[in-house]
Design a protein around this motif. Structure first.
Motif, PDB file in Angstrom:
ATOM      1  N   THR A 190       0.822  -1.219   0.000  1.00  0.00           N
ATOM      2  CA  THR A 190       0.000   0.000   0.000  1.00  0.00           C
ATOM      3  C   THR A 190       0.854   1.266   0.000  1.00  0.00           C
ATOM      4  N   ARG A 191       2.138   1.125   0.353  1.00  0.00           N
ATOM      5  CA  ARG A 191       3.081   2.262   0.346  1.00  0.00           C
ATOM      6  C   ARG A 191       2.562   3.434   1.174  1.00  0.00           C
ATOM      7  N   VAL A 192       1.923   3.141   2.274  1.00  0.00           N
ATOM      8  CA  VAL A 192       1.293   4.195   3.079  1.00  0.00           C
ATOM      9  C   VAL A 192       2.285   5.273   3.494  1.00  0.00           C
ATOM     10  N   MET A 193       3.385   4.866   4.119  1.00  0.00           N
ATOM     11  CA  MET A 193       4.331   5.862   4.617  1.00  0.00           C
ATOM     12  C   MET A 193       5.071   6.566   3.495  1.00  0.00           C
ATOM     13  N   ARG A 194       5.376   5.864   2.434  1.00  0.00           N
ATOM     14  CA  ARG A 194       6.050   6.523   1.314  1.00  0.00           C
ATOM     15  C   ARG A 194       5.125   7.550   0.661  1.00  0.00           C
ATOM     16  N   SER A 195       3.852   7.213   0.572  1.00  0.00           N
ATOM     17  CA  SER A 195       2.888   8.138  -0.032  1.00  0.00           C
ATOM     18  C   SER A 195       2.711   9.380   0.818  1.00  0.00           C
ATOM     19  N   VAL A 196       2.641   9.191   2.126  1.00  0.00           N
ATOM     20  CA  VAL A 196       2.460  10.330   3.038  1.00  0.00           C
ATOM     21  C   VAL A 196       3.713  11.197   3.061  1.00  0.00           C
ATOM     22  N   ALA A 197       4.868  10.564   3.270  1.00  0.00           N
ATOM     23  CA  ALA A 197       6.117  11.314   3.398  1.00  0.00           C
ATOM     24  C   ALA A 197       6.445  12.101   2.133  1.00  0.00           C
ATOM     25  N   LYS A 198       6.019  11.582   0.989  1.00  0.00           N
ATOM     26  CA  LYS A 198       6.283  12.255  -0.288  1.00  0.00           C
ATOM     27  C   LYS A 198       5.661  13.639  -0.334  1.00  0.00           C
ATOM     28  N   GLN A 199       4.588  13.837   0.440  1.00  0.00           N
ATOM     29  CA  GLN A 199       3.877  15.117   0.432  1.00  0.00           C
ATOM     30  C   GLN A 199       4.367  16.082   1.511  1.00  0.00           C
ATOM     31  N   LEU A 200       5.334  15.650   2.311  1.00  0.00           N
ATOM     32  CA  LEU A 200       5.822  16.484   3.406  1.00  0.00           C
ATOM     33  C   LEU A 200       7.084  17.256   3.011  1.00  0.00           C
ATOM     34  N   SER A 201       7.119  18.524   3.382  1.00  0.00           N
ATOM     35  CA  SER A 201       8.307  19.346   3.142  1.00  0.00           C
ATOM     36  C   SER A 201       9.316  19.099   4.257  1.00  0.00           C
ATOM     37  N   ASP A 202      10.532  19.584   4.073  1.00  0.00           N
ATOM     38  CA  ASP A 202      11.550  19.456   5.118  1.00  0.00           C
ATOM     39  C   ASP A 202      11.086  20.122   6.409  1.00  0.00           C
ATOM     40  N   ALA A 203      10.475  21.292   6.282  1.00  0.00           N
ATOM     41  CA  ALA A 203      10.008  22.019   7.466  1.00  0.00           C
ATOM     42  C   ALA A 203       8.924  21.234   8.193  1.00  0.00           C
ATOM     43  N   GLU A 204       8.019  20.636   7.442  1.00  0.00           N
ATOM     44  CA  GLU A 204       6.935  19.857   8.059  1.00  0.00           C
ATOM     45  C   GLU A 204       7.487  18.616   8.752  1.00  0.00           C
ATOM     46  N   ILE A 205       8.456  17.972   8.129  1.00  0.00           N
ATOM     47  CA  ILE A 205       9.061  16.783   8.735  1.00  0.00           C
ATOM     48  C   ILE A 205       9.762  17.141  10.037  1.00  0.00           C
ATOM     49  N   LYS A 206      10.503  18.233  10.027  1.00  0.00           N
ATOM     50  CA  LYS A 206      11.212  18.646  11.242  1.00  0.00           C
ATOM     51  C   LYS A 206      10.223  19.021  12.346  1.00  0.00           C
ATOM     52  N   ALA A 207       9.152  19.723  11.980  1.00  0.00           N
ATOM     53  CA  ALA A 207       8.144  20.135  12.954  1.00  0.00           C
ATOM     54  C   ALA A 207       7.438  18.917  13.544  1.00  0.00           C
ATOM     55  N   LEU A 208       7.038  17.994  12.689  1.00  0.00           N
ATOM     56  CA  LEU A 208       6.370  16.777  13.146  1.00  0.00           C
ATOM     57  C   LEU A 208       7.270  15.966  14.081  1.00  0.00           C
ATOM     58  N   SER A 209       8.524  15.845  13.708  1.00  0.00           N
ATOM     59  CA  SER A 209       9.459  15.035  14.478  1.00  0.00           C
ATOM     60  C   SER A 209       9.621  15.563  15.895  1.00  0.00           C
ATOM     61  N   GLN A 210       9.749  16.879  16.023  1.00  0.00           N
ATOM     62  CA  GLN A 210       9.893  17.459  17.354  1.00  0.00           C
ATOM     63  C   GLN A 210       8.614  17.338  18.172  1.00  0.00           C
ATOM     64  N   TYR A 211       7.484  17.560  17.550  1.00  0.00           N
ATOM     65  CA  TYR A 211       6.229  17.439  18.271  1.00  0.00           C
ATOM     66  C   TYR A 211       6.024  16.006  18.776  1.00  0.00           C
ATOM     67  N   ILE A 212       6.265  15.047  17.912  1.00  0.00           N
ATOM     68  CA  ILE A 212       6.079  13.639  18.274  1.00  0.00           C
ATOM     69  C   ILE A 212       7.009  13.232  19.411  1.00  0.00           C
ATOM     70  N   ALA A 213       8.221  13.770  19.418  1.00  0.00           N
ATOM     71  CA  ALA A 213       9.201  13.410  20.454  1.00  0.00           C
ATOM     72  C   ALA A 213       8.710  13.759  21.852  1.00  0.00           C
ATOM     73  N   GLY A 214       7.783  14.703  21.932  1.00  0.00           N
ATOM     74  CA  GLY A 214       7.275  15.116  23.243  1.00  0.00           C
ATOM     75  C   GLY A 214       5.963  14.480  23.632  1.00  0.00           C
ATOM     76  N   LEU A 215       5.410  13.664  22.765  1.00  0.00           N
ATOM     77  CA  LEU A 215       4.108  13.031  23.062  1.00  0.00           C
ATOM     78  C   LEU A 215       4.266  11.930  24.115  1.00  0.00           C
ATOM     79  N   THR A 216       3.321  11.883  25.045  1.00  0.00           N
ATOM     80  CA  THR A 216       3.308  10.823  26.052  1.00  0.00           C
ATOM     81  C   THR A 216       1.893  10.260  26.150  1.00  0.00           C
ATOM     82  N   ASP A 217       1.805   9.045  26.659  1.00  0.00           N
ATOM     83  CA  ASP A 217       0.487   8.439  26.828  1.00  0.00           C
ATOM     84  C   ASP A 217      -0.044   8.657  28.233  1.00  0.00           C
TER      85      ASP A 217
END
Length: 217
Positions: A190-217
């Motif tokens: 299904t190439r889910v992650m490749r399809s999603v990541a293809k639409q992300l800019s460098d800025a969006e990837i960096k922003a997402l990565s930092q936000y996710i790093a702080g998520l807790t359950d």
């Protein structure tokens, strides 16, 4: 007589199925000893101390097992892992996955950042990351990350969707860029992650990565 034979055959079939199901489950106690060599990079309990190596404590067992199998078969290429799994069989990998899944992840934590959009506008990276994670980007066809990875980033263990929350930002960024470039391609037909990541800019990837790093359950 035929009825008796059929019943015996059915009973044997059920017993074999039950045995196979048990064999297919990982044993975290057995996995602890088998994971000893993994500690050098990932930490004894799966909480690595270096962002280059992912935290695997608390990761879903199904996802971890798939990644281990993909590395062993060459489906996923990780230079640092070459040869590391050669002496493990499938049950060994199930046990290792079960062990790390039973551990508690120590959250990496997010760092404040500002990112520049393609428009040239500077925005708060954590807010952008939060918005992308929760709502995606309808303009570019990026779905909300929480749809598969849950609002708190714990993932969906039974479905095999990995936990992201608390992972090192650098590692998340590296993986998203690898999916975008196609150098990581073990996300299935299904190439889910490749399809999603293809639409992300460098800025969006960096922003997402930092936000996710702080998520807790």
């Amino acid at each position: 007589m035929n009825s008796i034979v059929k019943n015996i055959a059915l009973a044997l079939g059920l017993a074999l199925a039950a045995t196979s199901a048990l064999a297919a489950e990982g044993d975290p106690n057995a996995g602890k000893a088998k994971a000893a060599q993994c500690a050098a990079c990932h930490g004894a309990d799966g909480n690595s101390i270096a962002p280059a190596f992912p935290k695997i404590a608390g990761q879903g067992e199904k996802y971890l097992f798939k990644q281990l199998m993909d590395v062993k078969t060459g489906e996923r290429e990780i230079p640092q892992m070459i040869g590391q799994l050669d002496n493990f069989n499938e049950q060994d990998l199930r046990d290792i996955a079960a062990y790390y899944a039973s551990q508690q992840m120590q959250v990496a934590g997010a760092q404040p950042l500002s990112v520049m959009l393609n428009s040239g506008e500077n925005v708060d990276g954590l807010i952008l990351g939060r918005d992308l994670f929760r709502a995606g980007n309808p303009q570019t066809g990026v779905p909300a990350c929480m749809g598969c990875h849950s609002p708190t980033g714990v993932g969906n263990a039974p479905a095999g969707y990995p936990r992201l929350g608390g992972q090192y930002a650098d590692y998340i960024e590296t993986q998203l860029k690898a999916f975008r470039a196609g150098t990581r391609a073990n996300d299935g037909e299904t190439r889910v992650m490749r399809s999603v990541a293809k639409q992300l800019s460098d800025a969006e990837i960096k922003a997402l990565s930092q936000y996710i790093a702080g998520l807790t359950d």
